[in-house]
Write a protein that holds these residues in place. Structure first.
Motif, short mmCIF file in Angstrom:
data_model
loop_
_atom_site.label_atom_id
_atom_site.label_comp_id
_atom_site.label_asym_id
_atom_site.label_seq_id
_atom_site.Cartn_x
_atom_site.Cartn_y
_atom_site.Cartn_z
N THR A 10 0.83 -1.20 0.00
CA THR A 10 0.00 0.00 0.00
C THR A 10 0.87 1.25 0.00
OG1 THR A 10 -1.78 -1.14 1.17
CG2 THR A 10 -1.78 1.26 1.27
N ILE A 11 1.90 1.28 0.84
CA ILE A 11 2.81 2.43 0.88
C ILE A 11 3.55 2.57 -0.44
CG2 ILE A 11 4.84 3.39 2.02
CD1 ILE A 11 2.29 3.59 3.65
N LEU A 12 3.95 1.44 -1.02
CA LEU A 12 4.59 1.46 -2.34
C LEU A 12 3.71 2.17 -3.35
CD1 LEU A 12 6.82 0.19 -4.34
CD2 LEU A 12 5.15 -1.64 -4.65
N GLY B 246 16.97 8.14 -11.14
CA GLY B 246 18.19 8.07 -10.36
C GLY B 246 17.92 8.01 -8.86
N ILE B 247 17.06 8.89 -8.37
CA ILE B 247 16.73 8.89 -6.94
C ILE B 247 15.99 7.62 -6.56
CG2 ILE B 247 15.47 10.10 -5.12
CD1 ILE B 247 15.95 12.70 -6.68
N SER B 248 15.09 7.18 -7.44
CA SER B 248 14.34 5.96 -7.17
C SER B 248 15.26 4.75 -7.03
CB SER B 248 13.32 5.71 -8.30
OG SER B 248 12.66 4.47 -8.13
N LEU C 136 17.34 -0.02 0.47
CA LEU C 136 16.18 -0.58 1.17
C LEU C 136 16.57 -1.66 2.19
CD1 LEU C 136 13.04 -0.66 1.35
CD2 LEU C 136 13.08 -2.32 -0.52
N PRO C 137 17.49 -2.58 1.86
CA PRO C 137 17.79 -3.66 2.82
C PRO C 137 18.92 -3.36 3.82
CG PRO C 137 18.79 -4.18 0.71
CD PRO C 137 18.13 -2.84 0.55
N LEU D 241 9.70 -0.04 9.64
CA LEU D 241 9.31 1.35 9.44
C LEU D 241 10.20 2.03 8.42
CD1 LEU D 241 7.62 3.82 10.20
CD2 LEU D 241 9.20 4.23 12.11
N LEU D 242 11.51 1.82 8.50
CA LEU D 242 12.43 2.42 7.53
C LEU D 242 12.16 1.88 6.13
CD1 LEU D 242 14.87 4.18 6.91
CD2 LEU D 242 16.35 2.22 7.47
N ALA D 243 11.84 0.59 6.04
CA ALA D 243 11.53 0.00 4.74
C ALA D 243 10.31 0.65 4.12
CB ALA D 243 11.32 -1.51 4.89
N LEU D 244 9.30 0.95 4.95
CA LEU D 244 8.09 1.61 4.44
C LEU D 244 8.43 3.00 3.88
CD1 LEU D 244 5.38 0.82 7.17
CD2 LEU D 244 5.69 -0.27 4.93
N ILE D 245 9.25 3.74 4.59
CA ILE D 245 9.62 5.10 4.15
C ILE D 245 10.40 5.04 2.84
CG2 ILE D 245 11.00 7.14 4.72
CD1 ILE D 245 10.38 6.53 7.69
N LEU D 246 11.39 4.16 2.77
CA LEU D 246 12.24 4.09 1.58
C LEU D 246 11.46 3.62 0.36
CD1 LEU D 246 15.53 2.60 3.08
CD2 LEU D 246 15.13 4.94 2.32
N ILE D 247 10.61 2.62 0.52
CA ILE D 247 9.89 2.10 -0.65
C ILE D 247 8.86 3.11 -1.14
CG2 ILE D 247 7.95 0.90 0.47
CD1 ILE D 247 10.16 -0.34 -2.47
N GLY D 248 8.23 3.85 -0.22
CA GLY D 248 7.28 4.88 -0.64
C GLY D 248 7.95 5.99 -1.43
N LEU D 249 9.10 6.46 -0.94
CA LEU D 249 9.83 7.53 -1.64
C LEU D 249 10.40 7.03 -2.97
CD1 LEU D 249 11.73 9.20 1.34
CD2 LEU D 249 9.81 10.15 0.05
N SER D 250 10.88 5.80 -2.99
CA SER D 250 11.43 5.25 -4.23
C SER D 250 10.38 5.23 -5.33
CB SER D 250 11.97 3.83 -3.98
OG SER D 250 12.42 3.24 -5.18
#
Length: 417
Positions: free
Chosen positions: A269-271, A300-302, A309-310, A316-325
């Motif tokens: 969902t966050i993705l 590039g940023i994505s 990500l890993p 929580l950090l994984a959710l933030i990174l995957i959403g921004l990516s």
């Protein structure tokens, strides 16, 4: 902040100024959510049965196989047949396949239904995009694509959320009934719309004769156009290094992060939410940033955010990174999608959108078939880390190769003269 709000509001106001526009937008969204529900539910059930990365790779490979083998043929009929009728038939068939899931159990039944659903989606995917151009004038393509990309991401948000709730709180029979209702409601909405014809001044008998003589017309058009060749190289690079993420997200969440089905649902969902926000931002900055900056900067940023990500097993950090990516990925994706529609004539759009997977998916299929066994062997975290950084460092090479192909083509034409 207020100025940005006005920019976004005025930007999308035109897209929904007519009832036909928002009705198709809603029909598109319901159909897309329905397919995301099928994908999510089948992947979760299959992974719980098999518990391997390879099973997820095989699942994804089935849909890719259908796109590669049937894509060019489908494009011919999307341009020659009534696109509205194709949309209706595809959604009805998907509803019927979901109904059959009430009575099918085991991996073989899941793979069989997924193969047929993927085959239907090969028709549905290009016709959904092509119908946008049969409603909107050319000057509104960017705005329309931004709104429909948001719709696609809403479906990816709704798919995991609704799918997770259905699997947890409802019986299998009721879950299937709810999913098939999305396709039926989409059919009801589209049945009330009138679309512009594909090519009103061309006789149907001429189309019928022409279609078999131009089986590869979409592929040849893509390869002959400088801008489209650039987009093909971008897509090739993404699939070479990052196509493996598609079947491995569930492995990453459940095995590496130790998550549950509900946490996988939230992750997806966050993705998708990041993609929806990225689509919205892309529509708002259309006239402020060049297309090339949106594409290179967004990708590039994505890629960088996906690569890191890993680095931690923090959910929580994984959710933030995957959403921004995914946010930055969709900023680039909207710009690419709109450019493709702008440079492609209406009478060949179906072929182009249906044929592009034939050029791109084979390399993605190879990537998945290599990465998924590796994930079982060395760990999904190392696959994500290495593939993300390889995609990032090779991104400048895409532009260089595109310019090189253009120079070679021009040199060849000059030599002929």
């Amino acid at each position: 902040m207020a100025a940005n709000g006005i920019l976004f509001t005025s930007h999308f106001a035109k897209v929904f100024e007519k009832p036909s526009y928002w009705r198709y937008w809603l029909a598109y969204t319901l159909s897309a959510i329905g397919f995301e529900l099928i994908t999510f539910a089948l992947m979760v059930v299959l992974f719980d049965l098999m518990k391997t990365s390879l099973s997820m790779g095989s699942f994804t490979a089935i849909s890719m196989f259908c796109m590669v083998i049937f894509g060019p043929f489908v494009g011919i009929y999307v341009d020659a047949w009534d696109r509205k009728r194709i949309f209706l038939v595809c959604n009805i068939l998907l509803a019927a396949l979901i109904f059959s899931l009430k009575y099918l159990v085991g991996p073989f039944g899941i793979y069989s239904v997924w193969f047929l659903a993927s085959l239907v989606f090969v028709f549905l995917r290009p016709v959904r995009v092509a119908l946008i151009t049969n409603l909107f004038p050319v000057e509104d393509y960017f705005k329309a694509n931004s709104a429909f990309m948001m719709s696609l991401n809403f479906s990816k948000i709704g798919g995991p959320l609704i799918g997770g709730a259905l699997l947890v709180f409802f019986s299998r029979e009721w879950a299937m009934n709810i999913i098939l209702s999305f396709f039926l409601l989409s059919c009801v909405l589209v049945s009330t719309l009138n679309f512009h014809p594909v090519s009103p001044d061309r006789p149907k008998r001429e189309i019928s004769k022409w279609q078999w003589q131009n089986l590869t017309a979409g592929i040849r058009f893509i390869l002959s156009h400088e801008r489209l060749r650039f987009f093909i190289l971008v897509g090739f690079s993404w699939r070479l290094f990052l196509a493996c993420q598609l079947p491995l997200y569930i492995v990453f969440v459940k095995n590496y992060l130790g998550g549950t089905t509900q946490e996988y649902s939230l992750f997806m969902t966050i993705l998708a939410l990041g993609g929806a926000v990225g689509s919205l931002i892309a529509g708002g900055v259309e006239n402020l940033i060049s297309r090339n900056r949106m594409i290179y900067g967004g990708l590039g940023i994505s890629y960088l955010l996906f690569a890191i990500l890993p680095i931690s097993q923090s959910y929580l950090l994984a959710l933030i990174l995957i959403g921004l990516s995914n946010l930055f990925f969709y900023i680039a994706h909207v710009a690419i999608h709109s450019d493709i529609q702008k440079v492609t004539p209406n009478e060949i759009r179906g072929k182009v959108f249906a044929s592009s997977p034939t050029l791109l998916i084979p390399i993605g299929l190879v990537s998945i078939l290599i990465a998924t066994p590796l994930a079982d062997t060395v760990g999904v975290q190392w696959v994500f880390l290495c593939s993300g950084f390889m995609a990032l460092v090779t991104l400048p090479l895409v532009g260089y190769m595109s310019r090189s192909f253009t120079r070679i083509a021009r040199t060849g034409r000059n030599d002929e003269i």
